[in-house]
Enzyme design. Structure first.
Site, short mmCIF file in Angstrom:
data_model
loop_
_atom_site.label_atom_id
_atom_site.label_comp_id
_atom_site.label_asym_id
_atom_site.label_seq_id
_atom_site.Cartn_x
_atom_site.Cartn_y
_atom_site.Cartn_z
N SER A 104 0.87 -1.18 0.00
CA SER A 104 0.00 0.00 0.00
C SER A 104 0.90 1.22 0.00
O SER A 104 2.07 1.14 0.42
CB SER A 104 -0.86 0.01 1.27
N TYR A 107 -2.60 -1.07 10.44
CA TYR A 107 -2.49 -1.28 8.99
C TYR A 107 -1.14 -0.74 8.48
O TYR A 107 -0.42 -1.41 7.75
CB TYR A 107 -3.66 -0.59 8.30
C1 BGC Z 1 -6.25 1.61 1.96
C2 BGC Z 1 -7.43 2.45 1.61
C3 BGC Z 1 -7.04 3.91 1.44
C4 BGC Z 1 -5.90 4.00 0.47
C5 BGC Z 1 -5.40 5.43 0.29
C6 BGC Z 1 -5.15 1.83 0.95
O1 BGC Z 1 -4.04 1.10 1.32
O2 BGC Z 1 -6.60 0.25 1.95
O3 BGC Z 1 -8.39 2.34 2.65
O4 BGC Z 1 -8.13 4.67 0.96
O5 BGC Z 1 -4.83 3.21 0.90
O6 BGC Z 1 -5.17 6.05 1.51
#
Ligand code: BGC
Length: 255
Positions: free
Chosen positions: A143, A156
């Site tokens: 991410s 996360y």
């Molecule tokens: C997350 C999303 C978020 C995006 C941008 C992703 O890794 O799962 O919830 O909107 O990042 O911030």
């Protein structure tokens, strides 16, 4: 076809980014193992699309946060297609809460899927490739939050930071076996993980204002990079993270 007859396991591919990658890998001629946790119908639907696109597919149920399920996933893939060439560690979860309210249960849920699952699936892949003396590719869907803070999603972010270091470490440790390890760091992609955001016009507008390309990403935007990284064209690419975020990570503006 860039992945002709190559076998790919894609974790969590009954929906979202994993599904987009599965469908694209199918159109590149791959054998695809569609791992899912709960929704068999959706996984079978993905298999049908892969077959229609020109690939072959099987659906395999399994909770990626359990090593026994990962072992079973690899055994099923090898039984169906003989060996595995590509692992896409896609399964991932997030939980929203201010840092001071994060529960042990939610912390463990996020870490077990995003870090433990990715770690041990990569380990199973490495063992398989070393034993069979074959080269291969590991692609982790991390991410933008492997780098970028995201208030209210601390577990996360910690997990995705872990996935960043996992890729770097494995690229160095597994290079001797011809195993390439890279991350894709998606930004805001229109998938079920973003359901809350997508249903909240105010939040969505605010976010779009911070994306230079002025739109949410689609799963296909990620799938294109995932095809490249799995293909022979990426044979000299390892230890890198590829951002697919419309410019979100480096957004900064003063009024
Ligand atoms: C997350 C999303 C978020 C995006 C941008 C992703 O890794 O799962 O919830 O909107 O990042 O911030």
């Amino acid at each position: 076809m860039r992945l002709n007859k190559k076998t790919a396991i894609i974790t969590g591919s009954s929906q979202g980014i994993g599904r987009g990658i599965a469908e694209r890998y199918g159109s590149e001629g791959a054998n695809v193992v569609v791992n899912y946790i709960g929704n068999m119908d959706m996984a079978n639907e993905v298999c049908d699309i892969v077959a229609k696109n020109g690939g072959r597919a099987v659906a395999v149920q399994g909770d990626i946060s359990k090593v026994a399920d990962i072992d079973n996933l690899f055994a099923a893939a090898i039984e169906a297609f003989g060996s595995v060439d590509i692992l896409v560690n896609n399964a991932g979860v997030e939980r929203h809460a201010p840092f001071w309210e994060v529960t042990e249960k939610d912390y463990e849920f996020v870490m077990n899927v995003n870090v433990k699952g990715t770690f041990f699936a990569a380990q199973a892949m490495a063992k398989h490739l070393i034993e069979t003396k074959r080269r291969g590719k590991i692609i982790n869907i991390s991410s933008v939050h492997e780098d970028l803070p995201f208030p209210n999603f601390t577990a996360y972010c910690v997990s995705k930071g872990g996935v960043r270091m996992l890729a770097r470490n494995l690229a160095v440790e597994l290079g001797q076996f011809g195993i390439n390890v890279n991350n894709i760091a998606p930004g805001a992609i229109e998938t079920p993980i973003n359901r809350n955001l997508l249903n909240n016009p105010m939040k969505l507008d605010y976010l779009l204002g911070q994306i230079p390309l002025k739109r949410l990403g689609q799963t296909d935007d990620v799938a294109g990079v995932a095809v490249f990284l799995a293909s022979d064209e990426a044979d000299y690419v390892t230890g890198s993270t590829f951002f697919v975020d419309g410019g979100l990570t480096w957004y900064y503006e003063e009024q």
